[in-house]
Design a protein around this motif. Sequence first.
Motif, mmCIF file in Angstrom:
data_model
loop_
_atom_site.group_PDB
_atom_site.id
_atom_site.type_symbol
_atom_site.label_atom_id
_atom_site.label_comp_id
_atom_site.label_asym_id
_atom_site.label_seq_id
_atom_site.Cartn_x
_atom_site.Cartn_y
_atom_site.Cartn_z
ATOM 1 N N LYS A 253 5.964 -2.456 4.583
ATOM 2 C CA LYS A 253 5.223 -2.767 5.804
ATOM 3 C C LYS A 253 5.416 -1.686 6.874
ATOM 4 O O LYS A 253 4.523 -1.431 7.677
ATOM 5 C CB LYS A 253 5.662 -4.128 6.358
ATOM 6 C CG LYS A 253 5.228 -5.298 5.484
ATOM 7 C CD LYS A 253 5.637 -6.629 6.113
ATOM 8 C CE LYS A 253 5.160 -7.781 5.233
ATOM 9 N NZ LYS A 253 5.541 -9.105 5.801
ATOM 10 N N GLN A 254 6.576 -1.061 6.866
ATOM 11 C CA GLN A 254 6.832 0.001 7.846
ATOM 12 C C GLN A 254 5.928 1.202 7.582
ATOM 13 O O GLN A 254 5.445 1.848 8.525
ATOM 14 C CB GLN A 254 8.303 0.430 7.792
ATOM 15 C CG GLN A 254 8.683 1.414 8.893
ATOM 16 C CD GLN A 254 10.171 1.712 8.910
ATOM 17 O OE1 GLN A 254 10.981 0.928 8.432
ATOM 18 N NE2 GLN A 254 10.530 2.869 9.447
ATOM 19 N N VAL A 255 5.679 1.498 6.306
ATOM 20 C CA VAL A 255 4.743 2.572 5.950
ATOM 21 C C VAL A 255 3.357 2.241 6.471
ATOM 22 O O VAL A 255 2.650 3.102 7.005
ATOM 23 C CB VAL A 255 4.713 2.786 4.423
ATOM 24 C CG1 VAL A 255 3.597 3.757 4.034
ATOM 25 C CG2 VAL A 255 6.056 3.302 3.929
ATOM 26 N N ALA A 256 2.951 0.982 6.308
ATOM 27 C CA ALA A 256 1.630 0.551 6.782
ATOM 28 C C ALA A 256 1.520 0.712 8.298
ATOM 29 O O ALA A 256 0.469 1.114 8.814
ATOM 30 C CB ALA A 256 1.390 -0.901 6.389
ATOM 31 N N GLU A 257 2.594 0.410 9.015
ATOM 32 C CA GLU A 257 2.576 0.547 10.465
ATOM 33 C C GLU A 257 2.408 1.999 10.894
ATOM 34 O O GLU A 257 1.741 2.297 11.886
ATOM 35 C CB GLU A 257 3.883 -0.017 11.044
ATOM 36 C CG GLU A 257 3.989 -1.529 10.917
ATOM 37 C CD GLU A 257 5.354 -2.039 11.340
ATOM 38 O OE1 GLU A 257 6.189 -1.210 11.783
ATOM 39 O OE2 GLU A 257 5.587 -3.255 11.231
ATOM 40 N N ILE A 258 2.986 2.907 10.124
ATOM 41 C CA ILE A 258 2.878 4.330 10.439
ATOM 42 C C ILE A 258 1.454 4.830 10.238
ATOM 43 O O ILE A 258 0.907 5.577 11.053
ATOM 44 C CB ILE A 258 3.856 5.149 9.576
ATOM 45 C CG1 ILE A 258 5.303 4.868 10.009
ATOM 46 C CG2 ILE A 258 3.551 6.645 9.662
ATOM 47 C CD1 ILE A 258 6.337 5.480 9.091
ATOM 48 N N THR A 259 0.817 4.378 9.144
ATOM 49 C CA THR A 259 -0.495 4.929 8.788
ATOM 50 C C THR A 259 -1.665 4.218 9.451
ATOM 51 O O THR A 259 -2.683 4.846 9.730
ATOM 52 C CB THR A 259 -0.684 4.894 7.265
ATOM 53 O OG1 THR A 259 -0.511 3.543 6.791
ATOM 54 C CG2 THR A 259 0.329 5.794 6.571
ATOM 55 N N GLY A 260 -1.548 2.917 9.671
ATOM 56 C CA GLY A 260 -2.697 2.216 10.264
ATOM 57 C C GLY A 260 -2.463 0.739 10.423
ATOM 58 O O GLY A 260 -3.112 -0.085 9.772
ATOM 59 N N ALA A 261 -1.536 0.364 11.301
ATOM 60 C CA ALA A 261 -1.108 -1.025 11.434
ATOM 61 C C ALA A 261 -2.232 -1.954 11.887
ATOM 62 O O ALA A 261 -2.262 -3.130 11.540
ATOM 63 C CB ALA A 261 0.072 -1.110 12.397
ATOM 64 N N ASP A 262 -3.175 -1.445 12.675
ATOM 65 C CA ASP A 262 -4.208 -2.314 13.224
ATOM 66 C C ASP A 262 -5.207 -2.770 12.168
ATOM 67 O O ASP A 262 -5.972 -3.705 12.397
ATOM 68 C CB ASP A 262 -4.949 -1.609 14.367
ATOM 69 C CG ASP A 262 -5.553 -0.279 13.947
ATOM 70 O OD1 ASP A 262 -4.992 0.361 13.036
ATOM 71 O OD2 ASP A 262 -6.580 0.121 14.542
ATOM 72 N N ARG A 263 -5.213 -2.123 10.997
ATOM 73 C CA ARG A 263 -6.150 -2.521 9.943
ATOM 74 C C ARG A 263 -5.423 -2.893 8.648
ATOM 75 O O ARG A 263 -6.019 -2.899 7.575
ATOM 76 C CB ARG A 263 -7.147 -1.390 9.655
ATOM 77 C CG ARG A 263 -8.094 -1.089 10.815
ATOM 78 C CD ARG A 263 -9.110 -0.037 10.397
ATOM 79 N NE ARG A 263 -10.063 0.253 11.448
ATOM 80 C CZ ARG A 263 -9.869 1.166 12.402
ATOM 81 N NH1 ARG A 263 -8.732 1.847 12.440
ATOM 82 N NH2 ARG A 263 -10.780 1.388 13.319
ATOM 83 N N THR A 264 -4.143 -3.195 8.721
ATOM 84 C CA THR A 264 -3.361 -3.524 7.530
ATOM 85 C C THR A 264 -3.932 -4.747 6.821
ATOM 86 O O THR A 264 -4.270 -5.758 7.458
ATOM 87 C CB THR A 264 -1.892 -3.801 7.909
ATOM 88 O OG1 THR A 264 -1.313 -2.607 8.423
ATOM 89 C CG2 THR A 264 -1.096 -4.256 6.697
ATOM 90 N N TYR A 265 -4.016 -4.656 5.487
ATOM 91 C CA TYR A 265 -4.506 -5.776 4.678
ATOM 92 C C TYR A 265 -3.355 -6.253 3.793
ATOM 93 O O TYR A 265 -2.929 -5.569 2.875
ATOM 94 C CB TYR A 265 -5.691 -5.351 3.809
ATOM 95 C CG TYR A 265 -6.409 -6.526 3.192
ATOM 96 C CD1 TYR A 265 -7.447 -7.154 3.871
ATOM 97 C CD2 TYR A 265 -6.035 -7.023 1.944
ATOM 98 C CE1 TYR A 265 -8.101 -8.249 3.317
ATOM 99 C CE2 TYR A 265 -6.686 -8.109 1.388
ATOM 100 C CZ TYR A 265 -7.719 -8.722 2.078
ATOM 101 O OH TYR A 265 -8.359 -9.806 1.531
ATOM 102 N N ASN A 266 -2.846 -7.450 4.106
ATOM 103 C CA ASN A 266 -1.737 -8.019 3.347
ATOM 104 C C ASN A 266 -2.273 -8.762 2.123
ATOM 105 O O ASN A 266 -3.050 -9.718 2.255
ATOM 106 C CB ASN A 266 -0.923 -8.971 4.231
ATOM 107 C CG ASN A 266 -0.215 -8.229 5.355
ATOM 108 O OD1 ASN A 266 0.608 -7.358 5.106
ATOM 109 N ND2 ASN A 266 -0.549 -8.560 6.598
ATOM 110 N N LEU A 267 -1.848 -8.305 0.944
ATOM 111 C CA LEU A 267 -2.353 -8.861 -0.311
ATOM 112 C C LEU A 267 -1.515 -10.065 -0.724
ATOM 113 O O LEU A 267 -0.284 -9.988 -0.783
ATOM 114 C CB LEU A 267 -2.305 -7.789 -1.401
ATOM 115 C CG LEU A 267 -3.113 -8.053 -2.674
ATOM 116 C CD1 LEU A 267 -4.593 -8.234 -2.331
ATOM 117 C CD2 LEU A 267 -2.930 -6.910 -3.653
ATOM 118 N N ASN A 268 -2.188 -11.167 -1.004
ATOM 119 C CA ASN A 268 -1.500 -12.397 -1.396
ATOM 120 C C ASN A 268 -1.355 -12.504 -2.912
ATOM 121 O O ASN A 268 -1.976 -11.756 -3.664
ATOM 122 C CB ASN A 268 -2.272 -13.616 -0.875
ATOM 123 C CG ASN A 268 -2.286 -13.681 0.641
ATOM 124 O OD1 ASN A 268 -1.272 -13.415 1.287
ATOM 125 N ND2 ASN A 268 -3.431 -14.017 1.222
#
Length: 414
Positions: free
Chosen positions: A316-331
Amino acid sequence: MAILPLVAMLRDKASSYLLGQYNVMEGMEKQHRILKRRLPIILDVITDAEEQAASHREGAKAWLQELKTVAYEANEVFDEFKYEALRREAKKNGQYKKHGLDVIKLFPTHNHVVFRHRMGSKLCKILEDINVLIAEMHDFGLRQTFLVSNQLRQTPESKEWRHTDYVIIDPQEIASRSRHEDKKNIVGKLLGEASNADLTVVPIVGMGGLGKTTLAQLIYNEPEIQKHFPLQLWVCVSDTFDVNSVAKSIVEASPKKDHDTDKPPLDRLQKLVSEQRYLLVLDDVWNREVHKWERLKACLQHGGMGSAVLTTTRDKQVAEITGADRTYNLNVLKDNFIKKIILTRAFSLQNEKHPELHEMVGEIVNRCHGNPLAATALGSLLHTETSVKEWKDVSSRSSICIEETGILPILMLS
Protein backbone atom coordinates in the motif's frame (compact mmCIF):
# COMPACT_ATOMS: atom_id res chain seq x y z
CA MET A 1 -4.24 -12.52 -23.52
CA ALA A 2 -1.69 -11.17 -25.97
CA ILE A 3 0.53 -13.98 -27.25
CA LEU A 4 3.83 -12.11 -27.20
CA PRO A 5 3.84 -11.57 -23.40
CA LEU A 6 2.85 -15.22 -22.94
CA VAL A 7 5.87 -16.45 -24.93
CA ALA A 8 8.14 -13.88 -23.27
CA MET A 9 7.03 -15.24 -19.91
CA LEU A 10 7.93 -18.76 -21.08
CA ARG A 11 11.38 -17.55 -22.13
CA ASP A 12 11.94 -16.05 -18.70
CA LYS A 13 10.85 -19.23 -16.94
CA ALA A 14 13.11 -21.36 -19.14
CA SER A 15 16.05 -19.14 -18.17
CA SER A 16 15.38 -19.14 -14.41
CA TYR A 17 18.50 -19.55 -12.29
CA LEU A 18 16.61 -22.01 -10.04
CA LEU A 19 16.61 -24.65 -12.78
CA GLY A 20 20.38 -24.83 -12.83
CA GLN A 21 20.98 -24.17 -9.17
CA TYR A 22 18.99 -27.21 -8.06
CA ASN A 23 19.77 -29.42 -11.07
CA VAL A 24 16.11 -30.14 -11.86
CA MET A 25 16.85 -30.54 -15.59
CA GLU A 26 19.48 -33.24 -15.15
CA GLY A 27 19.52 -35.43 -18.27
CA MET A 28 17.55 -32.80 -20.20
CA GLU A 29 20.29 -30.20 -20.62
CA LYS A 30 20.51 -30.51 -24.43
CA GLN A 31 16.76 -30.10 -24.97
CA HIS A 32 16.79 -27.19 -22.53
CA ARG A 33 19.56 -25.39 -24.43
CA ILE A 34 17.80 -25.92 -27.77
CA LEU A 35 14.51 -24.60 -26.41
CA LYS A 36 16.19 -21.46 -25.03
CA ARG A 37 17.65 -20.81 -28.51
CA ARG A 38 14.32 -21.41 -30.24
CA LEU A 39 12.14 -19.11 -28.12
CA PRO A 40 13.80 -15.81 -29.19
CA ILE A 41 13.27 -16.85 -32.83
CA ILE A 42 9.55 -17.23 -32.13
CA LEU A 43 9.43 -13.92 -30.26
CA ASP A 44 11.01 -12.08 -33.18
CA VAL A 45 8.17 -12.89 -35.58
CA ILE A 46 5.05 -12.64 -33.42
CA THR A 47 4.42 -8.99 -34.29
CA ASP A 48 4.51 -9.76 -38.02
CA ALA A 49 2.25 -12.78 -37.50
CA GLU A 50 -0.29 -10.64 -35.63
CA GLU A 51 -0.24 -8.04 -38.40
CA GLN A 52 -0.84 -10.73 -41.01
CA ALA A 53 -3.64 -12.23 -38.91
CA ALA A 54 -5.24 -8.78 -38.67
CA SER A 55 -5.14 -8.69 -42.48
CA HIS A 56 -7.19 -11.90 -42.58
CA ARG A 57 -4.30 -14.21 -43.38
CA GLU A 58 -5.81 -17.49 -42.18
CA GLY A 59 -2.46 -19.28 -42.07
CA ALA A 60 -1.06 -16.70 -39.67
CA LYS A 61 -4.18 -16.91 -37.51
CA ALA A 62 -3.90 -20.68 -37.23
CA TRP A 63 -0.18 -20.43 -36.48
CA LEU A 64 -0.78 -17.93 -33.66
CA GLN A 65 -3.53 -20.09 -32.18
CA GLU A 66 -1.25 -23.13 -32.16
CA LEU A 67 1.56 -21.05 -30.67
CA LYS A 68 -0.78 -19.91 -27.88
CA THR A 69 -1.72 -23.53 -27.09
CA VAL A 70 1.91 -24.69 -27.06
CA ALA A 71 2.98 -21.70 -24.95
CA TYR A 72 0.33 -22.47 -22.31
CA GLU A 73 1.43 -26.10 -22.15
CA ALA A 74 5.12 -25.17 -22.02
CA ASN A 75 4.53 -22.62 -19.26
CA GLU A 76 2.85 -25.34 -17.23
CA VAL A 77 5.80 -27.69 -17.77
CA PHE A 78 8.28 -25.08 -16.56
CA ASP A 79 6.06 -24.33 -13.57
CA GLU A 80 6.54 -27.98 -12.63
CA PHE A 81 10.31 -27.60 -12.97
CA LYS A 82 10.19 -24.50 -10.77
CA TYR A 83 8.04 -26.23 -8.14
CA GLU A 84 10.51 -29.11 -7.98
CA ALA A 85 13.39 -26.62 -7.62
CA LEU A 86 11.55 -24.90 -4.76
CA ARG A 87 10.94 -28.27 -3.10
CA ARG A 88 14.65 -29.06 -3.25
CA GLU A 89 15.45 -25.57 -2.00
CA ALA A 90 13.06 -26.05 0.94
CA LYS A 91 14.70 -29.36 1.79
CA LYS A 92 18.20 -27.87 1.58
CA ASN A 93 17.28 -24.95 3.83
CA GLY A 94 15.65 -27.17 6.45
CA GLN A 95 12.14 -25.97 5.70
CA TYR A 96 10.78 -29.54 5.90
CA LYS A 97 11.18 -29.45 9.67
CA LYS A 98 10.07 -25.86 9.97
CA HIS A 99 6.76 -26.28 8.11
CA GLY A 100 6.08 -29.96 8.76
CA LEU A 101 6.03 -32.93 6.42
CA ASP A 102 2.32 -32.50 5.66
CA VAL A 103 3.04 -29.08 4.10
CA ILE A 104 5.97 -30.38 2.07
CA LYS A 105 3.69 -33.08 0.70
CA LEU A 106 2.11 -30.27 -1.29
CA PHE A 107 5.06 -30.99 -3.60
CA PRO A 108 4.25 -34.61 -4.58
CA THR A 109 7.50 -35.13 -6.54
CA HIS A 110 10.22 -36.81 -4.49
CA ASN A 111 11.74 -39.52 -6.69
CA HIS A 112 14.36 -37.85 -8.89
CA VAL A 113 14.45 -40.71 -11.41
CA VAL A 114 10.67 -40.72 -11.86
CA PHE A 115 10.64 -36.92 -12.12
CA ARG A 116 13.41 -36.90 -14.75
CA HIS A 117 11.66 -39.54 -16.88
CA ARG A 118 8.24 -37.87 -16.67
CA MET A 119 9.47 -34.34 -17.28
CA GLY A 120 11.90 -35.42 -20.01
CA SER A 121 8.98 -36.72 -22.06
CA LYS A 122 7.05 -33.49 -21.57
CA LEU A 123 10.03 -31.33 -22.50
CA CYS A 124 10.69 -33.34 -25.68
CA LYS A 125 7.04 -32.94 -26.68
CA ILE A 126 7.23 -29.16 -26.19
CA LEU A 127 10.45 -28.97 -28.21
CA GLU A 128 8.89 -30.97 -31.06
CA ASP A 129 5.93 -28.58 -31.14
CA ILE A 130 8.24 -25.54 -31.13
CA ASN A 131 10.28 -26.99 -34.01
CA VAL A 132 7.10 -27.51 -36.04
CA LEU A 133 6.06 -23.91 -35.39
CA ILE A 134 9.45 -22.62 -36.54
CA ALA A 135 9.24 -24.69 -39.74
CA GLU A 136 5.75 -23.31 -40.43
CA MET A 137 7.01 -19.83 -39.60
CA HIS A 138 9.36 -20.02 -42.57
CA ASP A 139 6.59 -21.48 -44.77
CA PHE A 140 4.36 -18.50 -44.00
CA GLY A 141 7.21 -16.05 -44.63
CA LEU A 142 6.95 -14.42 -41.22
CA ARG A 143 9.51 -11.64 -40.79
CA GLN A 144 11.65 -10.90 -37.77
CA THR A 145 10.86 -7.54 -36.22
CA PHE A 146 12.07 -6.95 -32.67
CA LEU A 147 12.88 -8.85 -29.52
CA VAL A 148 10.81 -7.78 -26.52
CA SER A 149 12.14 -7.99 -22.99
CA ASN A 150 10.74 -7.93 -19.47
CA GLN A 151 7.20 -8.78 -20.43
CA LEU A 152 4.43 -9.86 -18.10
CA ARG A 153 4.18 -13.10 -16.04
CA GLN A 154 1.14 -15.31 -15.65
CA THR A 155 0.19 -18.34 -13.83
CA PRO A 156 -0.78 -20.80 -16.61
CA GLU A 157 -3.75 -23.03 -16.28
CA SER A 158 -3.93 -26.77 -16.90
CA LYS A 159 -5.27 -27.99 -20.22
CA GLU A 160 -5.82 -31.55 -18.92
CA TRP A 161 -9.22 -31.79 -17.28
CA ARG A 162 -10.99 -34.78 -15.77
CA HIS A 163 -14.44 -35.39 -17.17
CA THR A 164 -17.06 -34.35 -14.63
CA ASP A 165 -20.73 -33.55 -14.40
CA TYR A 166 -19.75 -29.90 -14.20
CA VAL A 167 -19.24 -27.64 -17.21
CA ILE A 168 -15.48 -27.12 -17.45
CA ILE A 169 -14.62 -23.50 -18.15
CA ASP A 170 -11.45 -22.22 -19.77
CA PRO A 171 -9.13 -20.65 -17.15
CA GLN A 172 -9.04 -17.37 -19.06
CA GLU A 173 -12.84 -17.31 -19.04
CA ILE A 174 -12.84 -17.82 -15.27
CA ALA A 175 -10.48 -14.88 -14.88
CA SER A 176 -12.54 -12.73 -17.23
CA ARG A 177 -15.84 -13.45 -15.49
CA SER A 178 -14.54 -13.27 -11.93
CA ARG A 179 -12.86 -9.91 -12.49
CA HIS A 180 -15.42 -8.41 -14.87
CA GLU A 181 -16.55 -5.66 -12.46
CA ASP A 182 -12.97 -4.85 -11.45
CA LYS A 183 -11.98 -4.58 -15.10
CA LYS A 184 -14.98 -2.40 -15.89
CA ASN A 185 -14.19 -0.03 -13.01
CA ILE A 186 -10.53 0.43 -13.89
CA VAL A 187 -11.18 0.76 -17.62
CA GLY A 188 -13.67 3.49 -16.72
CA LYS A 189 -11.00 5.28 -14.67
CA LEU A 190 -8.48 5.12 -17.52
CA LEU A 191 -10.87 6.22 -20.26
CA GLY A 192 -12.37 8.92 -18.04
CA GLU A 193 -9.03 10.75 -17.96
CA ALA A 194 -8.90 11.30 -21.74
CA SER A 195 -8.93 15.10 -21.36
CA ASN A 196 -6.51 15.15 -18.42
CA ALA A 197 -3.22 16.86 -19.24
CA ASP A 198 -1.56 15.31 -16.19
CA LEU A 199 -0.31 11.74 -16.14
CA THR A 200 -2.91 9.37 -14.67
CA VAL A 201 -1.56 6.65 -12.37
CA VAL A 202 -3.82 3.82 -11.17
CA PRO A 203 -2.24 1.32 -8.73
CA ILE A 204 -3.91 -2.09 -8.30
CA VAL A 205 -3.20 -3.22 -4.74
CA GLY A 206 -3.78 -6.65 -3.21
CA MET A 207 -2.18 -9.56 -1.40
CA GLY A 208 -0.04 -12.08 -3.27
CA GLY A 209 -1.96 -14.52 -5.42
CA LEU A 210 -5.13 -12.42 -5.82
CA GLY A 211 -4.64 -12.07 -9.57
CA LYS A 212 -3.45 -8.47 -9.91
CA THR A 213 -1.37 -9.31 -12.99
CA THR A 214 -4.23 -11.30 -14.50
CA LEU A 215 -6.57 -8.33 -14.04
CA ALA A 216 -3.99 -6.00 -15.59
CA GLN A 217 -3.79 -8.37 -18.58
CA LEU A 218 -7.55 -8.26 -19.02
CA ILE A 219 -7.47 -4.45 -18.98
CA TYR A 220 -4.46 -4.31 -21.32
CA ASN A 221 -6.25 -6.48 -23.89
CA GLU A 222 -9.65 -4.79 -23.60
CA PRO A 223 -10.68 -3.57 -27.10
CA GLU A 224 -11.72 -0.14 -25.74
CA ILE A 225 -8.29 0.28 -24.17
CA GLN A 226 -6.44 -0.82 -27.30
CA LYS A 227 -8.48 1.61 -29.38
CA HIS A 228 -8.02 4.50 -26.93
CA PHE A 229 -4.26 4.13 -26.40
CA PRO A 230 -2.25 4.07 -29.67
CA LEU A 231 0.85 3.03 -27.72
CA GLN A 232 0.71 0.23 -25.14
CA LEU A 233 3.69 -0.92 -23.10
CA TRP A 234 4.16 -3.63 -20.48
CA VAL A 235 7.13 -4.07 -18.16
CA CYS A 236 7.59 -6.39 -15.20
CA VAL A 237 9.52 -4.44 -12.56
CA SER A 238 9.83 -6.84 -9.58
CA ASP A 239 11.95 -6.02 -6.54
CA THR A 240 14.83 -4.09 -8.16
CA PHE A 241 13.73 -0.61 -9.21
CA ASP A 242 16.68 0.86 -11.05
CA VAL A 243 15.36 3.90 -12.92
CA ASN A 244 17.64 3.51 -15.95
CA SER A 245 16.94 -0.22 -16.22
CA VAL A 246 13.19 0.32 -16.00
CA ALA A 247 13.35 3.10 -18.61
CA LYS A 248 15.37 0.85 -20.92
CA SER A 249 12.87 -1.99 -20.48
CA ILE A 250 9.97 0.32 -21.34
CA VAL A 251 11.68 1.48 -24.53
CA GLU A 252 12.51 -2.09 -25.55
CA ALA A 253 8.91 -3.13 -24.92
CA SER A 254 7.79 -0.79 -27.68
CA PRO A 255 7.14 -2.20 -31.17
CA LYS A 256 8.72 0.92 -32.63
CA LYS A 257 12.28 0.74 -33.83
CA ASP A 258 14.70 2.65 -31.64
CA HIS A 259 18.03 3.59 -33.18
CA ASP A 260 19.19 5.91 -30.38
CA THR A 261 20.75 3.11 -28.38
CA ASP A 262 23.77 5.25 -27.50
CA LYS A 263 21.61 7.82 -25.67
CA PRO A 264 20.71 7.59 -21.95
CA PRO A 265 17.65 5.40 -21.27
CA LEU A 266 15.61 8.25 -19.79
CA ASP A 267 16.17 10.37 -22.89
CA ARG A 268 15.09 7.46 -25.09
CA LEU A 269 11.98 6.98 -22.94
CA GLN A 270 11.04 10.66 -23.13
CA LYS A 271 11.38 10.59 -26.90
CA LEU A 272 9.27 7.41 -27.13
CA VAL A 273 6.27 8.78 -25.22
CA SER A 274 6.52 12.40 -26.33
CA GLU A 275 3.12 13.73 -27.46
CA GLN A 276 1.64 10.21 -27.64
CA ARG A 277 -1.31 8.97 -25.61
CA TYR A 278 0.00 5.76 -24.10
CA LEU A 279 -0.83 3.14 -21.50
CA LEU A 280 2.10 1.74 -19.53
CA VAL A 281 1.69 -1.23 -17.22
CA LEU A 282 4.33 -1.55 -14.50
CA ASP A 283 3.73 -5.01 -13.08
CA ASP A 284 4.84 -6.09 -9.59
CA VAL A 285 6.26 -2.83 -8.22
CA TRP A 286 8.02 -2.84 -4.84
CA ASN A 287 9.88 0.48 -4.90
CA ARG A 288 9.32 2.74 -1.86
CA GLU A 289 11.90 5.36 -2.80
CA VAL A 290 9.99 8.46 -3.86
CA HIS A 291 12.90 10.09 -5.70
CA LYS A 292 13.24 7.10 -8.04
CA TRP A 293 9.57 7.26 -8.97
CA GLU A 294 9.76 11.02 -9.49
CA ARG A 295 12.70 10.64 -11.90
CA LEU A 296 10.79 8.12 -14.00
CA LYS A 297 7.54 10.08 -13.83
CA ALA A 298 9.30 13.24 -15.04
CA CYS A 299 9.96 11.50 -18.38
CA LEU A 300 6.56 9.80 -18.55
CA GLN A 301 4.77 13.15 -18.15
CA HIS A 302 5.87 14.14 -21.65
CA GLY A 303 3.21 11.85 -23.10
CA GLY A 304 0.08 13.08 -24.79
CA MET A 305 -3.12 14.12 -23.04
CA GLY A 306 -4.88 11.20 -21.33
CA SER A 307 -1.76 9.04 -20.96
CA ALA A 308 -1.89 6.59 -18.07
CA VAL A 309 0.24 4.24 -15.98
CA LEU A 310 -1.31 1.12 -14.46
CA THR A 311 0.73 -0.50 -11.67
CA THR A 312 0.31 -3.70 -9.67
CA THR A 313 1.71 -4.02 -6.16
CA ARG A 314 1.20 -5.81 -2.86
CA ASP A 315 2.43 -2.79 -0.93
CA LYS A 316 0.00 0.00 0.00
CA GLN A 317 2.92 2.34 0.64
CA VAL A 318 4.08 1.83 -2.96
CA ALA A 319 0.57 2.72 -4.14
CA GLU A 320 0.65 5.91 -2.08
CA ILE A 321 3.91 6.95 -3.72
CA THR A 322 2.70 6.37 -7.27
CA GLY A 323 -0.93 7.44 -7.16
CA ALA A 324 -2.83 7.19 -3.88
CA ASP A 325 -5.85 9.18 -5.07
CA ARG A 326 -6.71 6.53 -7.67
CA THR A 327 -5.67 3.35 -5.82
CA TYR A 328 -7.80 0.30 -6.64
CA ASN A 329 -7.91 -2.24 -3.80
CA LEU A 330 -8.50 -5.73 -5.18
CA ASN A 331 -10.78 -7.99 -3.14
CA VAL A 332 -10.77 -11.78 -2.81
CA LEU A 333 -12.73 -13.88 -5.30
CA LYS A 334 -16.21 -15.19 -4.58
CA ASP A 335 -16.47 -18.85 -3.63
CA ASN A 336 -18.19 -19.87 -6.87
CA PHE A 337 -15.15 -18.78 -8.88
CA ILE A 338 -12.73 -20.43 -6.44
CA LYS A 339 -14.72 -23.63 -6.91
CA LYS A 340 -14.44 -23.39 -10.70
CA ILE A 341 -10.67 -22.92 -10.48
CA ILE A 342 -10.31 -26.00 -8.26
CA LEU A 343 -12.51 -28.11 -10.54
CA THR A 344 -10.60 -27.01 -13.62
CA ARG A 345 -7.26 -27.92 -12.06
CA ALA A 346 -8.26 -31.07 -10.19
CA PHE A 347 -10.25 -33.05 -12.74
CA SER A 348 -9.19 -34.35 -16.14
CA LEU A 349 -10.23 -36.92 -18.71
CA GLN A 350 -7.46 -39.24 -17.59
CA ASN A 351 -9.13 -40.22 -14.30
CA GLU A 352 -12.51 -41.64 -13.54
CA LYS A 353 -14.90 -39.28 -11.85
CA HIS A 354 -15.75 -39.96 -8.23
CA PRO A 355 -19.01 -38.41 -6.94
CA GLU A 356 -17.72 -38.24 -3.36
CA LEU A 357 -14.77 -36.14 -4.48
CA HIS A 358 -17.13 -33.58 -5.99
CA GLU A 359 -18.96 -33.31 -2.68
CA MET A 360 -15.67 -32.49 -0.95
CA VAL A 361 -14.81 -29.57 -3.22
CA GLY A 362 -16.81 -27.20 -1.02
CA GLU A 363 -14.57 -27.99 1.95
CA ILE A 364 -11.48 -27.23 -0.14
CA VAL A 365 -13.03 -23.95 -1.31
CA ASN A 366 -13.36 -22.77 2.29
CA ARG A 367 -9.66 -23.37 2.89
CA CYS A 368 -8.66 -20.97 0.08
CA HIS A 369 -10.20 -17.83 1.61
CA GLY A 370 -10.95 -16.39 -1.82
CA ASN A 371 -7.36 -16.54 -3.08
CA PRO A 372 -7.09 -17.84 -6.68
CA LEU A 373 -3.41 -18.79 -6.30
CA ALA A 374 -4.27 -20.98 -3.33
CA ALA A 375 -7.13 -22.52 -5.35
CA THR A 376 -4.83 -23.15 -8.30
CA ALA A 377 -2.15 -24.77 -6.16
CA LEU A 378 -4.63 -26.91 -4.22
CA GLY A 379 -6.40 -27.95 -7.41
CA SER A 380 -3.07 -29.00 -8.92
CA LEU A 381 -2.25 -31.00 -5.79
CA LEU A 382 -5.64 -32.71 -5.81
CA HIS A 383 -5.08 -33.64 -9.45
CA THR A 384 -2.45 -36.11 -8.23
CA GLU A 385 -4.67 -37.45 -5.41
CA THR A 386 -7.35 -39.83 -6.67
CA SER A 387 -8.86 -41.43 -3.56
CA VAL A 388 -11.38 -40.10 -1.06
CA LYS A 389 -8.89 -40.76 1.75
CA GLU A 390 -6.23 -38.61 0.07
CA TRP A 391 -8.68 -35.77 -0.46
CA LYS A 392 -9.80 -35.93 3.16
CA ASP A 393 -6.16 -35.81 4.19
CA VAL A 394 -5.66 -32.61 2.19
CA SER A 395 -8.90 -31.07 3.42
CA SER A 396 -8.13 -31.77 7.09
CA ARG A 397 -4.71 -30.10 7.15
CA SER A 398 -4.59 -27.02 9.31
CA SER A 399 -1.71 -25.60 7.27
CA ILE A 400 -3.36 -25.49 3.85
CA CYS A 401 -4.05 -21.79 3.90
CA ILE A 402 -3.37 -18.92 6.28
CA GLU A 403 -6.56 -16.90 6.71
CA GLU A 404 -4.80 -13.55 7.03
CA THR A 405 -2.96 -13.86 3.73
CA GLY A 406 -4.81 -16.57 1.83
CA ILE A 407 -1.49 -18.04 0.76
CA LEU A 408 -0.30 -21.63 1.01
CA PRO A 409 2.62 -21.72 3.46
CA ILE A 410 4.72 -23.69 0.99
CA LEU A 411 4.24 -20.98 -1.64
CA MET A 412 5.47 -18.37 0.82
CA LEU A 413 8.89 -20.00 0.52
CA SER A 414 9.19 -18.61 -3.00
